[in-house]
Structures are given as structure tokens and as C-alpha cells.
Design an enzyme around this catalytic site. Sequence first.
Site, mmCIF file in Angstrom:
data_model
loop_
_atom_site.group_PDB
_atom_site.id
_atom_site.type_symbol
_atom_site.label_atom_id
_atom_site.label_comp_id
_atom_site.label_asym_id
_atom_site.label_seq_id
_atom_site.Cartn_x
_atom_site.Cartn_y
_atom_site.Cartn_z
ATOM 1 N N LYS A 199 3.947 49.040 -3.381
ATOM 2 C CA LYS A 199 3.703 50.450 -3.719
ATOM 3 C C LYS A 199 2.275 50.805 -3.319
ATOM 4 O O LYS A 199 1.316 50.160 -3.767
ATOM 5 C CB LYS A 199 3.881 50.602 -5.226
ATOM 6 C CG LYS A 199 4.482 51.898 -5.683
ATOM 7 C CD LYS A 199 4.777 51.756 -7.177
ATOM 8 C CE LYS A 199 5.086 53.063 -7.816
ATOM 9 N NZ LYS A 199 5.049 52.946 -9.281
HETATM 10 C C1 E4P Z 1 6.978 55.350 -11.051
HETATM 11 O O1 E4P Z 1 6.960 54.750 -10.014
HETATM 12 C C2 E4P Z 1 5.809 56.045 -11.618
HETATM 13 O O2 E4P Z 1 4.718 55.193 -11.650
HETATM 14 C C3 E4P Z 1 6.133 56.599 -12.972
HETATM 15 O O3 E4P Z 1 7.432 57.154 -12.954
HETATM 16 C C4 E4P Z 1 5.108 57.573 -13.493
HETATM 17 O O4 E4P Z 1 5.596 58.151 -14.680
HETATM 18 P P1 E4P Z 1 4.656 58.932 -15.722
HETATM 19 O O5 E4P Z 1 4.240 60.229 -15.102
HETATM 20 O O6 E4P Z 1 5.519 59.140 -16.912
HETATM 21 O O7 E4P Z 1 3.477 58.038 -15.969
#
Ligand code: E4P
Length: 220
Positions: free
Chosen positions: A84
Site C-alpha cells: 500500500k
Molecule cells: C483502508 O485501506 C483505509 O486505511 C481505511 O478504510 C481508512 O478508514 P478510516 O477513514 O475509517 O480510518
Amino acid sequence: MKLFLDSADAKEIREYADCGLVDGVTTNPSLAAKTGRDYVELLEEIAGFLPAGSVSAEVLATDFDGMMTQGRRFGKIGKNIAVKVPLTMDGLKACRKLRDEGLDVNVTLCFSAVQAMMAAKAGATFISPFIGRVDDIGEDGMGLVRDIRAIYDNYGFTTQILAASIRSVSHVRESALAGADVATLPVSIFKSLLNHPLTDKGLAAFLADAKKAGVEIRGT
Ligand code: E4P
């Protein structure tokens, strides 16, 4: 639509990994920090639960060389790792290079359709639009998913749209209607997807009727 768990909690992921409904996991540094565990060791454990799934492992570096070093390290964990990277110029450069080296890449922190177009041009496996955080600033998170879908379809981009920052069951429904390829959900929302009061009521009535009439299943 594929469903991923948005979690770094190995215990809760293990609980759901073998139900046949979980296609992957997304982690991020904030989720990993909550566990207090070594990030690589944690990812090795999670990746082991879902050998045929996809597990996103987020780099901490912000420069190209650092992202490449960390991405390659994550790639050694297993074929089911998606590195990522953030949606920055260095992130997209690293995306292209890691893809050329055969790794899956999830480009994260996407808040606009043109950002998503750039990630697709860099060959991203997944693009992660953050629906909830877009809604939080008074904009339309689901509209973003629809725009990305239209752009990707216009040009035949194969990057998968991974709806992230999901806050409700409605977000999942709307992501599916908007044509997202994947939604990543906190476990609490994943569990709620099955809930309907008429399912509980109907099941109770069926079982009560069978009991009253003495219905049995012979041979079991
Ligand atoms: C997923 O890859 C993201 O890091 C995550 O969904 C972020 O979610 P949040 O906005 O609830 O922290």
C-alpha cells in the site's frame, strides 16, 4: 463484489477468515499501531490466514527509495501481499516499479477522481477512495466512487476500485450499486451485513412450528 476486513487485529481476522466470505484484509499504520505488535510479524500472521486472499501492507516511507525497500520487504511475506503506497508522485513511481517487479499495489488516500486516474495510469492493482472521510468534509464519497467507475470504464483501466473508509451498511450497498470491485469494512460492519429482523423472526417461527409438530430430520 469482494469484501475485505479493514483491521490489523489478528484475533478478529482469524475468527472470520475461514467463513468463505472474506476475500482479503487492509491494514494501515494507525490500525497496526493499536495492536502494539511488530508490523511485519503481524502481517505474516494475517497473510497466513488468507493464502488465496489479498492483504494490504502499508509503507511508512514517503520517498521512492524508502517505499521500494519497504515494499520489497512486504513482498517477501507472500504472494498475497499488496503493497500500500500513498497517492503522491513518489508513491505512484513506486507503484509502477513494484508492479513491474510483479507485486500487487494498493494506492491509498484517494480523494478525487483524477487522483484515481493517475493511480490507474501507474498500473495500480487497487485504488482506495476514502468514502467516509470525503463525506466528513461535506462532499459526496459515493459520487467519487461513481466518477472513478465511469473513468475506468471509459478507458478500460483494470485497476480495482476498493471502497475504503466505510462507515455503515448503506455504504456497502451503495458501493456495490456504484460498481466498486471491493469494499473494505471494519468487522463490526461486516457482521451487520447479515442482520435483518425478519430473518430472525422467520427462523424462530419455522423452528417453533417444527417443534410443535414434532418434525425431525431422519438419518441425522
Ligand atoms: C483502508 O485501506 C483505509 O486505511 C481505511 O478504510 C481508512 O478508514 P478510516 O477513514 O475509517 O480510518
